[in-house]
Design an enzyme around this catalytic site. Structure first.
Site, mmCIF file in Angstrom:
data_model
loop_
_atom_site.group_PDB
_atom_site.id
_atom_site.type_symbol
_atom_site.label_atom_id
_atom_site.label_comp_id
_atom_site.label_asym_id
_atom_site.label_seq_id
_atom_site.Cartn_x
_atom_site.Cartn_y
_atom_site.Cartn_z
ATOM 1 N N LEU A 13 0.821 -1.212 0.000
ATOM 2 C CA LEU A 13 0.000 0.000 0.000
ATOM 3 C C LEU A 13 0.854 1.261 0.000
ATOM 4 C CD1 LEU A 13 -2.837 1.260 0.212
ATOM 5 C CD2 LEU A 13 -2.679 0.990 2.699
ATOM 6 N N ARG B 83 3.547 1.844 -1.330
ATOM 7 C CA ARG B 83 4.186 2.132 -2.620
ATOM 8 C C ARG B 83 3.372 3.167 -3.407
ATOM 9 N NH1 ARG B 83 5.212 -3.779 -2.619
ATOM 10 N NH2 ARG B 83 7.393 -4.039 -2.064
ATOM 11 N N HIS B 84 2.126 3.341 -3.005
ATOM 12 C CA HIS B 84 1.277 4.368 -3.631
ATOM 13 C C HIS B 84 1.447 5.644 -2.809
ATOM 14 C CE1 HIS B 84 -0.818 1.455 -6.263
ATOM 15 N NE2 HIS B 84 -0.525 0.629 -5.272
ATOM 16 N N GLN C 27 -0.392 2.241 12.882
ATOM 17 C CA GLN C 27 -0.134 1.717 14.226
ATOM 18 C C GLN C 27 1.311 1.240 14.328
ATOM 19 O OE1 GLN C 27 -2.001 -2.068 15.224
ATOM 20 N NE2 GLN C 27 -2.556 -1.240 17.227
ATOM 21 N N SER C 28 2.016 1.700 15.353
ATOM 22 C CA SER C 28 3.432 1.405 15.509
ATOM 23 C C SER C 28 3.665 0.130 16.309
ATOM 24 C CB SER C 28 4.127 2.579 16.214
ATOM 25 O OG SER C 28 5.447 2.244 16.565
ATOM 26 N N ARG D 63 -4.583 -2.322 -8.518
ATOM 27 C CA ARG D 63 -4.752 -3.315 -7.450
ATOM 28 C C ARG D 63 -6.082 -4.052 -7.481
ATOM 29 N NH1 ARG D 63 0.345 -4.248 -5.388
ATOM 30 N NH2 ARG D 63 1.408 -2.270 -4.997
#
Length: 257
Positions: A122, A124-125, A134-135, A220
């Site tokens: 994702l 890459r967009h 979220q870490s 996609r």
């Protein structure tokens, strides 16, 4: 730790401001025919029309809906296709490649329960996309932490094969155990997370403009060789957009992206 499912919720999207609406109704300047047709168009259409006509009209952007809305929203499309003249104009603009005018329409989504593998694809967009993820550094994924351990996404191809599913679930339990042990011996979460798998689930907030979403969908969607999980996300994002801007569905169709 548990298998999880994808969730997509539209948090926010382009809306006309009260200042614009008040100016629109100022001095009863709107033709009666336009007033009747106003219930039929969305904030996104009004924003798109304003952006498109600002490039070609002698009218000011704040005046376009009031002065040109009757023509575009109140008339059927003259190209023989569905919708109004606004729909025809948007089709024409998209076909001509002038899609920068669609960047003024934005959508913000809460996306939950997707894999880190999907996240890598994702992100890459990048053009027209904003992410808040979220870490795994600050959100601890231990069994005894508030999360109760990491959740994971089970790929469809593995789900279809019982032996594969059993092996996969064993790998998930092993990864959780290894993470827990590393934390118990004093390894900080930012380093212990290195043993978490691509299948580990995460949550994020995504904001994207319509042009970028159309480009994302064209690459996609199902049938384009993308991994199953991200094709599902592509359809969910499309559905959320079309839910509030029904006219945009035509733009997701082949030939408009």
């Amino acid at each position: 730790m548990a298998e999880t499912q994808m969730g997509v919720c539209l948090l926010a999207h382009t809306q006309l401001s009260m200042e614009f609406i008040e100016q629109l109704f100022k001095d009863d300047a709107i033709p009666s025919d336009l007033l009747e047709s106003m219930a039929e168009y969305t904030s996104g259409q009004a924003a798109a029309l304003t952006a498109i006509r600002s490039c070609y009209s002698p009218n000011k952007p704040s005046e376009i809906v009031a002065k040109e809305g009757e023509r575009y929203f109140g008339s059927k499309a003259t190209d023989g296709k569905a919708g109004t003249e606004t729909d025809r104009l948007i089709r024409l603009i998209v076909a001509s490649g002038h899609t920068s005018t669609l960047e003024h329409l934005t959508f913000t989504f809460a996306i939950e329960g997707v894999s880190r593998a999907l996240l890598a694809q994702l992100t890459r967009h990048r053009v027209g996309f904003s992410f808040s993820v979220q870490s795994q550094r600050y959100v601890r994924m231990g069994t005894s932490d508030k999360t109760g351990g990491f959740d994971y996404v089970l790929p469809e191809s593995i789900k279809e094969k019982p032996a594969g599913k059993a092996f996969f679930e064993t790998a998930m339990r092993d990864a959780q155990e290894h993470y827990d042990v590393l934390r118990e011996i004093g390894i900080p979460p930012e380093d212990a997370r290195a043993v978490l798998p691509n299948a580990a689930a995460c949550n994020l907030v995504l904001t994207a403009n319509l042009r970028s979403l159309l480009d994302f969908y064209s690459k996609r969607r199902k049938g384009m060789g993308a991994q199953h999980e991200i094709t599902v996300l592509a359809e969910r994002l499309k559905s959320a957009v079309v839910g509030v801007e029904p006219w945009a569905e035509q733009l997701f169709e082949k030939g408009y992206v």
